[in-house]
Design an enzyme around this catalytic site. Structure first.
Site, short mmCIF file in Angstrom:
data_model
loop_
_atom_site.label_atom_id
_atom_site.label_comp_id
_atom_site.label_asym_id
_atom_site.label_seq_id
_atom_site.Cartn_x
_atom_site.Cartn_y
_atom_site.Cartn_z
N GLY A 205 56.58 57.72 -17.05
CA GLY A 205 57.62 56.61 -16.06
C GLY A 205 56.84 57.11 -14.55
O GLY A 205 56.83 58.38 -14.47
N GLN B 252 55.99 57.27 -5.75
CA GLN B 252 56.29 58.61 -5.64
C GLN B 252 55.01 59.59 -5.07
O GLN B 252 54.70 60.16 -5.37
CB GLN B 252 56.61 58.88 -7.31
CG GLN B 252 57.74 58.54 -7.52
CD GLN B 252 57.88 59.08 -8.50
OE1 GLN B 252 57.85 58.27 -9.56
NE2 GLN B 252 58.29 60.29 -9.74
N CYS C 116 62.67 64.08 -12.75
CA CYS C 116 61.97 63.33 -12.57
C CYS C 116 60.36 64.08 -11.95
O CYS C 116 60.60 65.52 -11.25
CB CYS C 116 62.60 62.92 -11.71
SG CYS C 116 62.22 61.77 -10.02
N LEU C 117 59.90 63.62 -11.68
CA LEU C 117 58.35 64.17 -11.60
C LEU C 117 58.30 64.53 -10.06
O LEU C 117 57.72 64.90 -9.82
CB LEU C 117 57.15 63.19 -11.64
CG LEU C 117 56.80 63.46 -13.63
CD1 LEU C 117 55.62 61.96 -13.27
CD2 LEU C 117 56.67 64.49 -13.88
N HIS D 73 65.28 54.13 -13.80
CA HIS D 73 65.03 55.20 -13.43
C HIS D 73 63.75 55.24 -12.43
O HIS D 73 64.29 55.08 -11.04
CB HIS D 73 65.18 56.62 -14.25
CG HIS D 73 63.93 57.91 -13.74
ND1 HIS D 73 65.32 58.85 -13.64
CD2 HIS D 73 62.93 57.65 -12.62
CE1 HIS D 73 64.44 59.58 -13.04
NE2 HIS D 73 63.36 59.13 -12.77
N GLU D 74 62.94 54.15 -12.47
CA GLU D 74 62.42 54.03 -11.69
C GLU D 74 62.07 52.92 -11.02
O GLU D 74 61.96 52.84 -9.86
CB GLU D 74 60.41 53.25 -12.73
CG GLU D 74 60.04 54.86 -13.60
CD GLU D 74 59.67 55.89 -13.39
OE1 GLU D 74 60.30 56.97 -14.41
OE2 GLU D 74 58.70 55.56 -12.23
N HIS E 141 63.83 54.20 -8.01
CA HIS E 141 62.85 55.03 -7.00
C HIS E 141 62.71 53.92 -6.22
O HIS E 141 61.90 53.66 -4.54
CB HIS E 141 61.31 55.60 -7.85
CG HIS E 141 62.08 56.88 -8.17
ND1 HIS E 141 61.63 57.80 -7.29
CD2 HIS E 141 61.96 57.11 -8.97
CE1 HIS E 141 62.15 58.38 -8.19
NE2 HIS E 141 61.70 59.19 -9.68
O1 K2U Z 1 60.26 58.93 -12.20
C1 K2U Z 1 59.74 59.55 -12.78
O2 K2U Z 1 59.27 60.95 -12.59
C2 K2U Z 1 59.29 59.63 -14.11
C3 K2U Z 1 60.16 60.48 -15.10
C4 K2U Z 1 60.76 58.92 -15.91
C5 K2U Z 1 61.97 59.31 -16.44
C6 K2U Z 1 62.34 60.06 -15.92
C7 K2U Z 1 64.24 60.61 -16.88
C8 K2U Z 1 64.18 59.56 -18.32
C9 K2U Z 1 63.22 59.48 -18.72
C10 K2U Z 1 62.04 59.19 -18.33
C11 K2U Z 1 59.49 61.54 -16.12
O3 K2U Z 1 58.39 61.01 -16.86
S1 K2U Z 1 60.07 62.74 -16.12
C12 K2U Z 1 59.26 63.95 -17.64
C13 K2U Z 1 59.71 63.40 -18.69
C14 K2U Z 1 59.87 62.86 -19.56
C15 K2U Z 1 60.15 62.33 -21.14
C16 K2U Z 1 61.96 62.21 -21.08
C17 K2U Z 1 62.40 62.48 -19.73
C18 K2U Z 1 62.03 63.21 -18.63
ZN ZN Z 2 61.75 59.91 -11.24
#
Ligand code: K2U
Ligand code: ZN
Length: 172
Positions: free
Chosen positions: A46, A51, A94-95, A136-137, A140
């Site tokens: 996501g 971001q 989180c990225l 989560h998104e 943001h």
């Molecule tokens: O917002 C972001 O940085 C994207 C996250 C999305 C996410 C956060 C928490 C739980 C699920 C998705 C990134 O994709 S973090 C990498 C990731 C990948 C798979 C599962 C969890 C986190």
């Molecule tokens: Zn994030």
């Protein structure tokens, strides 16, 4: 499509409240294409526009499993219309807070309304990883990071860890 740099804590842009998209145009679609390419390259599942430094209410997502066909999803001006009381924990990352993970409780099911890639209105319930990721998104878009739900000590340690890693990266 263009790879865009992902902002990391403590960049103040990440704390901004994003603004609604007033019209879905080819420029909007170009931005979403760039967001998706950036997300795949990270890699992530996501990404919110803020971001990559664009405070607009836009999210991209792809929850397809590694060996399955990609299933990109685009969310313009997403809103949560309803949610269930039941909360479920999930080990989030989180990225924008690289290499930090912690368990966060969120609503198990949420009803969302948004515009898709072509500006068509969609209303649907999300559950499982879809519910986790969209909440989560959408945080943001309100300038909220998952570490904001942690203790002050844990949050400060997370920011210091990211800052140290970024300095080492810059030093090469
Ligand atoms: O917002 C972001 O940085 C994207 C996250 C999305 C996410 C956060 C928490 C739980 C699920 C998705 C990134 O994709 S973090 C990498 C990731 C990948 C798979 C599962 C969890 C986190
Ligand atoms: Zn994030």
């Amino acid at each position: 499509m263009t790879l865009r740099p992902i902002l990391t804590v403590p960049d103040p842009v990440l704390k901004q409240r994003s603004k609604p998209v007033t019209e879905v145009t080819d420029e909007t679609r170009k931005l979403m294409d760039d967001m998706l390419e950036t997300m795949y390259a990270a890699p992530g599942i996501g990404l919110a526009a803020v971001q990559i430094g664009v405070p607009l209410n836009i999210i991209v997502m792809d929850l397809a499993k590694e060996d399955d066909e990609p299933k990109p999803q685009y969310f313009i001006n997403p809103e949560i219309l309803d949610l269930v009381e039941e909360q479920k924990p999930y080990e989030e990352g989180c990225l924008s807070v690289p290499d930090v993970y912690d368990e966060i409780d969120r609503s198990a099911r949420v009803k969302i309304r948004y515009l898709d890639y072509h500006g068509k209105e969609i209303t649907e319930w999300a559950e499982g990883l879809y519910a986790v990721c969209i909440q989560h998104e959408m945080d943001h878009l309100n300038g909220v990071l998952f570490i904001d739900y942690l203790s002050r000590l844990k949050r400060n340690r997370a920011v210091k860890k990211v800052q140290k890693a970024e300095k080492l990266k810059e030093a090469g």
